[in-house]
Design a protein around this motif. Structure first.
Motif, PDB file in Angstrom:
ATOM      1  N   ILE A 103      23.086  45.371  37.901  1.00  0.00           N
ATOM      2  CA  ILE A 103      22.512  46.701  37.641  1.00  0.00           C
ATOM      3  C   ILE A 103      20.994  46.650  37.743  1.00  0.00           C
ATOM      4  O   ILE A 103      20.368  47.525  38.359  1.00  0.00           O
ATOM      5  CB  ILE A 103      22.945  47.219  36.254  1.00  0.00           C
ATOM      6  CG1 ILE A 103      24.453  47.473  36.215  1.00  0.00           C
ATOM      7  CG2 ILE A 103      22.189  48.506  35.891  1.00  0.00           C
ATOM      8  CD1 ILE A 103      24.997  47.773  34.829  1.00  0.00           C
ATOM      9  N   ARG A 104      20.397  45.624  37.158  1.00  0.00           N
ATOM     10  CA  ARG A 104      18.939  45.484  37.218  1.00  0.00           C
ATOM     11  C   ARG A 104      18.457  45.343  38.666  1.00  0.00           C
ATOM     12  O   ARG A 104      17.481  45.975  39.072  1.00  0.00           O
ATOM     13  CB  ARG A 104      18.495  44.263  36.402  1.00  0.00           C
ATOM     14  CG  ARG A 104      18.777  44.368  34.906  1.00  0.00           C
ATOM     15  CD  ARG A 104      18.407  43.061  34.204  1.00  0.00           C
ATOM     16  NE  ARG A 104      18.838  43.022  32.818  1.00  0.00           N
ATOM     17  CZ  ARG A 104      18.157  43.515  31.794  1.00  0.00           C
ATOM     18  NH1 ARG A 104      16.997  44.104  32.009  1.00  0.00           N
ATOM     19  NH2 ARG A 104      18.633  43.429  30.557  1.00  0.00           N
ATOM     20  N   GLU A 105      19.161  44.511  39.423  1.00  0.00           N
ATOM     21  CA  GLU A 105      18.750  44.274  40.811  1.00  0.00           C
ATOM     22  C   GLU A 105      18.934  45.514  41.678  1.00  0.00           C
ATOM     23  O   GLU A 105      18.059  45.855  42.488  1.00  0.00           O
ATOM     24  CB  GLU A 105      19.552  43.105  41.387  1.00  0.00           C
ATOM     25  CG  GLU A 105      19.204  41.762  40.761  1.00  0.00           C
ATOM     26  CD  GLU A 105      20.100  40.642  41.254  1.00  0.00           C
ATOM     27  OE1 GLU A 105      21.156  40.951  41.854  1.00  0.00           O
ATOM     28  OE2 GLU A 105      19.755  39.469  41.037  1.00  0.00           O
ATOM     29  N   SER A 114      25.560  52.554  44.941  1.00  0.00           N
ATOM     30  CA  SER A 114      25.058  51.221  45.249  1.00  0.00           C
ATOM     31  C   SER A 114      25.737  50.157  44.389  1.00  0.00           C
ATOM     32  O   SER A 114      26.108  49.082  44.873  1.00  0.00           O
ATOM     33  CB  SER A 114      23.539  51.172  45.045  1.00  0.00           C
ATOM     34  OG  SER A 114      23.022  49.906  45.348  1.00  0.00           O
ATOM     35  N   LEU A 115      25.933  50.474  43.110  1.00  0.00           N
ATOM     36  CA  LEU A 115      26.597  49.539  42.201  1.00  0.00           C
ATOM     37  C   LEU A 115      28.052  49.324  42.585  1.00  0.00           C
ATOM     38  O   LEU A 115      28.550  48.195  42.584  1.00  0.00           O
ATOM     39  CB  LEU A 115      26.514  50.059  40.763  1.00  0.00           C
ATOM     40  CG  LEU A 115      25.155  49.979  40.074  1.00  0.00           C
ATOM     41  CD1 LEU A 115      25.207  50.689  38.720  1.00  0.00           C
ATOM     42  CD2 LEU A 115      24.718  48.537  39.898  1.00  0.00           C
ATOM     43  N   LEU A 116      28.745  50.393  42.920  1.00  0.00           N
ATOM     44  CA  LEU A 116      30.159  50.289  43.284  1.00  0.00           C
ATOM     45  C   LEU A 116      30.340  49.479  44.571  1.00  0.00           C
ATOM     46  O   LEU A 116      31.301  48.717  44.695  1.00  0.00           O
ATOM     47  CB  LEU A 116      30.774  51.681  43.434  1.00  0.00           C
ATOM     48  CG  LEU A 116      30.873  52.494  42.132  1.00  0.00           C
ATOM     49  CD1 LEU A 116      31.414  53.884  42.406  1.00  0.00           C
ATOM     50  CD2 LEU A 116      31.756  51.769  41.109  1.00  0.00           C
ATOM     51  N   VAL A 119      34.918  47.310  34.103  1.00  0.00           N
ATOM     52  CA  VAL A 119      33.507  47.697  34.229  1.00  0.00           C
ATOM     53  C   VAL A 119      33.297  48.590  35.451  1.00  0.00           C
ATOM     54  O   VAL A 119      32.517  49.543  35.401  1.00  0.00           O
ATOM     55  CB  VAL A 119      32.602  46.453  34.308  1.00  0.00           C
ATOM     56  CG1 VAL A 119      31.134  46.862  34.470  1.00  0.00           C
ATOM     57  CG2 VAL A 119      32.759  45.591  33.054  1.00  0.00           C
ATOM     58  N   GLU A 120      34.010  48.297  36.525  1.00  0.00           N
ATOM     59  CA  GLU A 120      33.907  49.139  37.721  1.00  0.00           C
ATOM     60  C   GLU A 120      34.383  50.557  37.414  1.00  0.00           C
ATOM     61  O   GLU A 120      33.760  51.542  37.832  1.00  0.00           O
ATOM     62  CB  GLU A 120      34.740  48.532  38.853  1.00  0.00           C
ATOM     63  CG  GLU A 120      34.574  49.260  40.179  1.00  0.00           C
ATOM     64  CD  GLU A 120      35.294  48.579  41.321  1.00  0.00           C
ATOM     65  OE1 GLU A 120      35.514  49.241  42.353  1.00  0.00           O
ATOM     66  OE2 GLU A 120      35.650  47.395  41.187  1.00  0.00           O
ATOM     67  N   ALA A 121      35.473  50.685  36.653  1.00  0.00           N
ATOM     68  CA  ALA A 121      35.976  51.999  36.256  1.00  0.00           C
ATOM     69  C   ALA A 121      34.996  52.691  35.324  1.00  0.00           C
ATOM     70  O   ALA A 121      34.782  53.914  35.413  1.00  0.00           O
ATOM     71  CB  ALA A 121      37.335  51.855  35.578  1.00  0.00           C
ATOM     72  N   LEU A 122      34.376  51.920  34.446  1.00  0.00           N
ATOM     73  CA  LEU A 122      33.386  52.482  33.526  1.00  0.00           C
ATOM     74  C   LEU A 122      32.206  53.081  34.300  1.00  0.00           C
ATOM     75  O   LEU A 122      31.729  54.173  33.988  1.00  0.00           O
ATOM     76  CB  LEU A 122      32.918  51.384  32.573  1.00  0.00           C
ATOM     77  CG  LEU A 122      31.963  51.756  31.431  1.00  0.00           C
ATOM     78  CD1 LEU A 122      32.189  50.820  30.248  1.00  0.00           C
ATOM     79  CD2 LEU A 122      30.507  51.640  31.881  1.00  0.00           C
ATOM     80  N   ILE A 123      31.767  52.351  35.324  1.00  0.00           N
ATOM     81  CA  ILE A 123      30.627  52.816  36.127  1.00  0.00           C
ATOM     82  C   ILE A 123      30.991  54.058  36.927  1.00  0.00           C
ATOM     83  O   ILE A 123      30.198  55.008  37.040  1.00  0.00           O
ATOM     84  CB  ILE A 123      30.146  51.696  37.066  1.00  0.00           C
ATOM     85  CG1 ILE A 123      29.523  50.565  36.244  1.00  0.00           C
ATOM     86  CG2 ILE A 123      29.128  52.225  38.080  1.00  0.00           C
ATOM     87  CD1 ILE A 123      29.180  49.330  37.059  1.00  0.00           C
ATOM     88  N   SER A 124      32.190  54.081  37.491  1.00  0.00           N
ATOM     89  CA  SER A 124      32.563  55.181  38.386  1.00  0.00           C
ATOM     90  C   SER A 124      33.001  56.445  37.644  1.00  0.00           C
ATOM     91  O   SER A 124      32.762  57.561  38.118  1.00  0.00           O
ATOM     92  CB  SER A 124      33.679  54.719  39.326  1.00  0.00           C
ATOM     93  OG  SER A 124      34.841  54.387  38.588  1.00  0.00           O
ATOM     94  N   LYS A 125      33.618  56.290  36.457  1.00  0.00           N
ATOM     95  CA  LYS A 125      34.217  57.446  35.786  1.00  0.00           C
ATOM     96  C   LYS A 125      33.397  58.000  34.626  1.00  0.00           C
ATOM     97  O   LYS A 125      33.510  59.170  34.298  1.00  0.00           O
ATOM     98  CB  LYS A 125      35.621  57.080  35.301  1.00  0.00           C
ATOM     99  CG  LYS A 125      36.585  56.737  36.436  1.00  0.00           C
ATOM    100  CD  LYS A 125      37.947  56.328  35.898  1.00  0.00           C
ATOM    101  CE  LYS A 125      38.896  55.957  37.041  1.00  0.00           C
ATOM    102  NZ  LYS A 125      40.218  55.512  36.539  1.00  0.00           N
ATOM    103  N   GLU A 151      32.072  43.993  46.670  1.00  0.00           N
ATOM    104  CA  GLU A 151      31.825  42.678  47.263  1.00  0.00           C
ATOM    105  C   GLU A 151      32.051  41.572  46.234  1.00  0.00           C
ATOM    106  O   GLU A 151      32.576  40.501  46.558  1.00  0.00           O
ATOM    107  CB  GLU A 151      30.391  42.610  47.800  1.00  0.00           C
ATOM    108  CG  GLU A 151      30.107  43.581  48.936  1.00  0.00           C
ATOM    109  CD  GLU A 151      28.644  43.564  49.335  1.00  0.00           C
ATOM    110  OE1 GLU A 151      27.885  42.728  48.800  1.00  0.00           O
ATOM    111  OE2 GLU A 151      28.260  44.381  50.199  1.00  0.00           O
ATOM    112  N   TYR A 152      31.654  41.840  44.995  1.00  0.00           N
ATOM    113  CA  TYR A 152      31.810  40.849  43.932  1.00  0.00           C
ATOM    114  C   TYR A 152      33.289  40.573  43.652  1.00  0.00           C
ATOM    115  O   TYR A 152      33.686  39.422  43.415  1.00  0.00           O
ATOM    116  CB  TYR A 152      31.110  41.343  42.663  1.00  0.00           C
ATOM    117  CG  TYR A 152      31.172  40.381  41.494  1.00  0.00           C
ATOM    118  CD1 TYR A 152      30.803  39.057  41.641  1.00  0.00           C
ATOM    119  CD2 TYR A 152      31.599  40.809  40.240  1.00  0.00           C
ATOM    120  CE1 TYR A 152      30.853  38.169  40.575  1.00  0.00           C
ATOM    121  CE2 TYR A 152      31.650  39.930  39.166  1.00  0.00           C
ATOM    122  CZ  TYR A 152      31.275  38.615  39.341  1.00  0.00           C
ATOM    123  OH  TYR A 152      31.332  37.738  38.288  1.00  0.00           O
TER     124      TYR A 152
END
Length: 345
Positions: free
Chosen positions: A83-85, A124-126, A36-42, A131-132
Motif C-alpha cells: 500500500i505504501r509503495e 493499482s492495489l488490486l 485482504v483483497e476483498a477488504l480492499i475491493s469491497k 500478481e502477489y
C-alpha cells in the motif's frame, strides 16, 4: 462501519485455524490474501491511511488470538508495504529514475500524506495483489526447482516428519539425482511414516528411523533438509518439536542444515525465550501418555510442546523462491518484505 464488521472475516480466519480447517501455512497465506483483497475491493475506505489502519487492526487482533501463528500477520504486513509503495507510485512521489541532484537535495524529513484521496489507488492495489497471489501459488514449485542445485548424486539426505514442501523438493531432486533419504518418524504424531511412504512411492530409497537414533545416524548423512513454521528476525527458527536436537547433531558432525521456507514465513518478531508461553504451544498429553494409563496420570506431569527454537548458528542456509541465503541475510529479506514502521504494531 464498525470494528466488529471490519474483523468479521479475520475472526472467521482465526476460527478456521483453531478448528484445523486451515492446516498448512500455504492455505493460511492464500486465505489471508483473499480476505485482504476483498477488504480492499469491497470496503468503502477513503484514503490509504484509513485502509492501513484497518489492516493494522486486523493484525493486532490476529496476534492477540493466535500469538504463535505468524503467517497471516506476515501476509498483512507485506500488504501494508505494498500500500505504501503503490501510494507513492500513484501520487507520483516516486519515479523510476532519480537524478543525482534530486537525490542530493531530497529532504529526508518529507513524509507522504497517506490521508490524501487517490482515485486510482484501489485499482493499482488490486492489480498488485493479483500478481502477489500468483507468487504465492507458484512459490512451492519455484523452491522445488532449485533441488538439483543443492542435492548431488548418491547423497544421503535426512529430514523429519511430514512437509509438503520438503516432499516436493526431494521428489524434484530424485528426477535428476539418485538419492537416499532418512526420515525421522517425529513422535508422538509419527508423521514421518506418511512422509516415508510418499517418498518410497516415488521410487526414492527411503529409510525411517526413530527420533532417538538421529545422533547415531548423523555421521552418515550429507545434508539435513527440513521445513519450518516460522523464520524469526534473527535467523532462528520456530520449528517442529525435535528439530533442535537434529540441528545440534548436525552441528556436531559438520552436516549442513538447509531450511526450505516460503517468504511469508519470514517474520520480523524475535525469539521470546524468556516468554515460552508466547513462543510455544502445548499439545494434548494424550499423544505421549494415553488416558488408558490409569492412576499413573495423577502423579505425572506430561508436557508435549509443539515447537522448538533453533538458533541461527545451527542453520546453514535458507532456501526460498528467491534462492539461497544465509541466516545473517534474513534482516535484509525482512526489509524487502515489510516496512520498518509495521514491524511492531
Amino acid at each position: 462501519m464498525t470494528h466488529k464488521e471490519d474483523l468479521s472475516d479475520i475472526n472467521k480466519l482465526i476460527s478456521d485455524i483453531k478448528q484445523k480447517k486451515l492446516i498448512t501455512s500455504y492455505e493460511i497465506a492464500l486465505k489471508t490474501e483473499e480476505i485482504v483483497e476483498a477488504l480492499i475491493s469491497k470496503r468503502n475506505w477513503k484514503h490509504a491511511d484509513e485502509l492501513m489502519d484497518l489492516i493494522k487492526l486486523c493484525i493486532k487482533f490476529c496476534t492477540e488470538c493466535l500469538p504463535q501463528e505468524a503467517t497471516a500477520t506476515n501476509i498483512m504486513r507485506h500488504i501494508l508495504k505494498v500500500i505504501r509503495e503503490e501510494f507513492e507510485v500513484v501520487s507520483k512521489k516516486k519515479t523510476e529514475i532519480q537524478s543525482l541532484h534530486q537525490l542530493v537535495t531530497a529532504n529526508p524529513n518529507d513524509v507522504l500524506d497517506y490521508t490524501t484521496p487517490l482515485k486510482d489507488l484501489k485499482m493499482s492495489l488490486l492489480d498488485h495483489l493479483s500478481e502477489y497471489k500468483v507468487e504465492l501459488e507458484t512459490s512451492t514449485d519455484n523452491i522445488a526447482t532449485q533441488a538439483a542445485e543443492h542435492i548431488h548424486t548418491n547423497e544421503i539426505i535426512l529430514t523429519v516428519g511430514k512437509s509438503n514442501l520438503v516432499e516436493k523438493f526431494l521428489k524434484n531432486a530424485a528426477k535428476k539425482r539418485s538419492i537416499n533419504v532418512i526420515v525421522l518418524e517425529q513422535a508422538p504424531l509419527y508423521q514421518g511414516h506418511e512422509m516415508a511412504a510418499r517418498l518410497a512411492k516415488a521410487n526414492i530409497q527411503t529409510t525411517i528411523i526413530p527420533d532417538s537414533a538421529v545422533f547415531a545416524m548423523m555421521s552418515r548423512v550429507n545434508k539435513v533438509i527440513i521445513g519450518t513454521h516460522t523464520v524469526l528476525a534473527n535467523g532462528g527458527l520456530r520449528a517442529a518439536s525435535g528439530v533442535h536436537s537434529i540441528a545440534l547433531a548436525a552441528k556436531r558432525y559438520s552436516v549442513p542444515v538447509m531450511v526450505l521456507s516460503h517468504m511469508y514465513k519470514f517474520s520480523p518478531i524475535y525469539s521470546a525465550s524468556h516468554k515460552q508461553e508466547a513462543f510455544n504451544v502445548m499439545a494434548s498429553p494424550a499423544n505421549v501418555l494415553p488416558y488408558s494409563s490409569g492412576p499413573i496420570l495423577n502423579k505425572v506431569q506430561v508436557l508435549n510442546p509443539v515447537f522448538d527454537y533453533v538458533p541461527p548458528e545451527l542453520v546453514t542456509l535458507f532456501i526460498s523462491h528467491q534462492g539461497g541465503n544465509a541466516p545473517s541475510y534474513v534482516y535484509r529479506l525482512l526489509s524487502e518484505l515489510y516496512h520498518q514502521d509495521d514491524y511492531y504494531l
